[in-house]
Design a protein around this motif. Structure first.
Motif, mmCIF file in Angstrom:
data_model
loop_
_atom_site.group_PDB
_atom_site.id
_atom_site.type_symbol
_atom_site.label_atom_id
_atom_site.label_comp_id
_atom_site.label_asym_id
_atom_site.label_seq_id
_atom_site.Cartn_x
_atom_site.Cartn_y
_atom_site.Cartn_z
ATOM 1 N N VAL A 207 1.559 -3.820 -4.252
ATOM 2 C CA VAL A 207 0.370 -4.565 -4.660
ATOM 3 C C VAL A 207 0.445 -6.012 -4.181
ATOM 4 C CG1 VAL A 207 1.339 -5.170 -6.926
ATOM 5 C CG2 VAL A 207 -1.155 -5.099 -6.606
ATOM 6 N N MET A 208 1.638 -6.579 -4.155
ATOM 7 C CA MET A 208 1.816 -7.936 -3.645
ATOM 8 C C MET A 208 1.586 -7.977 -2.142
ATOM 9 S SD MET A 208 5.203 -10.137 -2.945
ATOM 10 C CE MET A 208 5.060 -9.673 -1.219
ATOM 11 N N ILE A 209 2.119 -6.983 -1.422
ATOM 12 C CA ILE A 209 1.945 -6.941 0.024
ATOM 13 C C ILE A 209 0.466 -6.871 0.377
ATOM 14 C CG2 ILE A 209 2.305 -5.532 2.091
ATOM 15 C CD1 ILE A 209 5.033 -4.762 0.978
ATOM 16 N N ARG A 210 -0.281 -6.022 -0.305
ATOM 17 C CA ARG A 210 -1.720 -5.889 -0.031
ATOM 18 C C ARG A 210 -2.435 -7.222 -0.228
ATOM 19 N NH1 ARG A 210 -3.732 -0.372 -0.536
ATOM 20 N NH2 ARG A 210 -2.124 1.060 -1.280
ATOM 21 N N ALA A 211 -2.215 -7.842 -1.391
ATOM 22 C CA ALA A 211 -2.916 -9.082 -1.714
ATOM 23 C C ALA A 211 -2.526 -10.207 -0.756
ATOM 24 C CB ALA A 211 -2.608 -9.488 -3.160
ATOM 25 N N GLN A 245 5.964 9.534 3.929
ATOM 26 C CA GLN A 245 4.931 9.818 4.927
ATOM 27 C C GLN A 245 3.606 9.198 4.528
ATOM 28 O OE1 GLN A 245 4.570 13.911 6.025
ATOM 29 N NE2 GLN A 245 2.939 13.552 7.496
ATOM 30 N N LEU A 246 2.997 8.478 5.462
ATOM 31 C CA LEU A 246 1.649 7.947 5.322
ATOM 32 C C LEU A 246 0.861 8.415 6.536
ATOM 33 C CD1 LEU A 246 2.201 4.238 4.179
ATOM 34 C CD2 LEU A 246 1.380 6.139 2.788
ATOM 35 N N GLY A 247 -0.078 9.338 6.318
ATOM 36 C CA GLY A 247 -0.785 9.904 7.451
ATOM 37 C C GLY A 247 0.188 10.598 8.374
ATOM 38 N N GLY A 248 0.157 10.238 9.653
ATOM 39 C CA GLY A 248 1.086 10.823 10.609
ATOM 40 C C GLY A 248 2.337 9.998 10.822
ATOM 41 N N ARG A 262 -1.393 -2.133 11.509
ATOM 42 C CA ARG A 262 -1.051 -0.715 11.414
ATOM 43 C C ARG A 262 -0.901 -0.268 9.963
ATOM 44 N NH1 ARG A 262 4.569 2.087 13.481
ATOM 45 N NH2 ARG A 262 3.762 4.184 13.875
ATOM 46 N N ALA A 263 -0.376 -1.139 9.112
ATOM 47 C CA ALA A 263 -0.119 -0.759 7.726
ATOM 48 C C ALA A 263 -1.397 -0.651 6.902
ATOM 49 C CB ALA A 263 0.819 -1.775 7.080
ATOM 50 N N ALA A 264 -2.367 -1.515 7.156
ATOM 51 C CA ALA A 264 -3.574 -1.545 6.328
ATOM 52 C C ALA A 264 -4.300 -0.201 6.273
ATOM 53 C CB ALA A 264 -4.499 -2.652 6.799
ATOM 54 N N PRO A 265 -4.590 0.430 7.425
ATOM 55 C CA PRO A 265 -5.278 1.731 7.349
ATOM 56 C C PRO A 265 -4.429 2.816 6.695
ATOM 57 C CG PRO A 265 -4.685 1.226 9.624
ATOM 58 C CD PRO A 265 -4.461 -0.017 8.836
ATOM 59 N N LEU A 266 -3.104 2.742 6.851
ATOM 60 C CA LEU A 266 -2.232 3.731 6.206
ATOM 61 C C LEU A 266 -2.293 3.601 4.698
ATOM 62 C CD1 LEU A 266 0.904 3.498 8.525
ATOM 63 C CD2 LEU A 266 -0.835 5.292 8.520
ATOM 64 N N LEU A 267 -2.240 2.372 4.203
ATOM 65 C CA LEU A 267 -2.275 2.163 2.755
ATOM 66 C C LEU A 267 -3.667 2.433 2.210
ATOM 67 C CD1 LEU A 267 -0.057 -1.024 2.423
ATOM 68 C CD2 LEU A 267 0.563 1.354 2.050
ATOM 69 N N SER A 268 -4.707 2.216 3.006
ATOM 70 C CA SER A 268 -6.064 2.516 2.554
ATOM 71 C C SER A 268 -6.237 3.998 2.307
ATOM 72 C CB SER A 268 -7.089 2.028 3.587
ATOM 73 O OG SER A 268 -7.054 0.622 3.713
ATOM 74 N N VAL A 269 -5.593 4.829 3.130
ATOM 75 C CA VAL A 269 -5.657 6.280 2.932
ATOM 76 C C VAL A 269 -5.038 6.640 1.578
ATOM 77 C CG1 VAL A 269 -4.757 8.478 3.752
ATOM 78 C CG2 VAL A 269 -5.679 6.823 5.369
ATOM 79 N N ARG A 270 -3.948 5.980 1.211
ATOM 80 C CA ARG A 270 -3.295 6.292 -0.046
ATOM 81 C C ARG A 270 -4.134 5.857 -1.240
ATOM 82 N NH1 ARG A 270 2.960 5.394 -0.215
ATOM 83 N NH2 ARG A 270 2.546 3.172 -0.393
ATOM 84 N N GLU A 271 -5.023 4.875 -1.057
ATOM 85 C CA GLU A 271 -5.873 4.409 -2.147
ATOM 86 C C GLU A 271 -6.941 5.423 -2.500
ATOM 87 O OE1 GLU A 271 -7.280 0.643 -0.652
ATOM 88 O OE2 GLU A 271 -6.038 -0.433 -2.096
ATOM 89 N N LEU A 272 -7.318 6.285 -1.537
ATOM 90 C CA LEU A 272 -8.409 7.240 -1.756
ATOM 91 C C LEU A 272 -8.013 8.343 -2.731
ATOM 92 C CD1 LEU A 272 -9.678 7.548 1.925
ATOM 93 C CD2 LEU A 272 -10.554 6.091 0.102
#
Length: 272
Positions: A207-211, A245-248, A262-272
């Motif tokens: 959560v800190m990394i995202r913010a 694993q995050l996505g591929g 690269r990390a942002a879209p991977l973590l966005s998938v996990r938020e869904l």
């Protein structure tokens, strides 16, 4: 890199907090593992308990320091080790912080909790070559003063002209605490850096990394120059269990250090 455990012996065991220890290890035989880059990790084996992935908090020639928090059977076994005890080591694994790619610019190192440990080699590398970089900032946050890692080094840096320009904050102050109070992102306004010529290195709770990453991009840092470590999601460290694993992407194989682009879209998938 080697897949066969190499014997190392503990040369120093320093208590950091009530549940965290820094173990400095050296090869027990004539040779050790290949050189580690800041940000890479080793698989550290506690005999009779198992092994876990751990980043280095200090790289000093053949000696490696790992800062480990007792959160499971293996990490607890490692925290009980004393000088002279032995561990098995495999590595180096993973991607590094690539500090050399930031030459000529300002550095912003931001750590939350135990995330300070894998970031210390970045600070050490920059301090060893002060003319290669611009301003060096170290922003550190912890839950409480008693949870601050490497407090002796932080105290020295925070009270000296630097580098690094070191700012420390805690979420919950204790009696006698005279420092800053608040989340680590609140320290950004006190940092000294040019967003257009800065590389950030970030490690801590997700959560800190995202913010923090979103704030830095908003301030003008290109996403690829916001380097983050997602190592907290790793388990086996060798790409077999799939826990990270995050996505591929398998973070232990393809990371754990990567750019926010690269990390942002991977973590966005996990938020869904």
């Amino acid at each position: 890199m080697t897949c066969a455990p190499v014997p190392y012996r503990v040369v120093r065991a320093r208590t950091e907090t009530a549940d965290t220890v820094s173990l400095t290890v050296a090869p027990a035989g004539p040779s050790g593992l290949p050189p580690f880059a800041p940000g890479q990790f080793a698989m550290v084996h506690a005999f009779g308990a198992g092994e876990i992935p751990l980043s280095t908090s200090c790289i000093d020639g053949p000696e490696l320091t790992h800062t480990v928090r007792a959160v499971g059977a293996v990490s607890a076994a490692l925290c009980r080790l004393r000088t002279g005890d032995r561990v098995g080591m495999r590595g180096p694994f993973g991607t590094g912080w690539e500090v050399d790619r930031a030459v000529g610019g300002d550095l912003l190192v931001v750590a939350g909790g135990i995330g300070l440990a894998p970031l210390l080699p970045v600070v050490d590398a920059a301090r060893a070559a002060p003319h290669a970089y611009g301003r060096l900032n170290l922003l550190v946050g912890a839950r409480a003063p008693a949870d601050l890692l490497h407090a002796h080094r932080l105290c020295t840096w925070a009270t000296s002209p630097g580098p690094p320009h070191c700012l420390v904050t805690v979420d919950r102050p204790a009696p006698g605490w005279r420092g800053r109070v608040g989340v680590v992102t609140s320290l950004l306004n006190g940092a000294r850096f040019d967003p257009g010529n800065t590389t950030a290195f970030v490690c801590g709770p997700e959560v800190m990394i995202r913010a923090l990453a979103r704030d830095l991009v908003h301030r003008g840092l290109p996403p690829h120059r916001v380097r983050v470590s997602l190592e907290r999601t790793m388990h086996c460290g060798t790409g077999h269990c799939g826990h990270c694993q995050l996505g591929g992407v398998l973070l232990c194989r393809d990371g754990p250090v990567t750019g926010w682009d690269r990390a942002a879209p991977l973590l966005s998938v996990r938020e869904l």
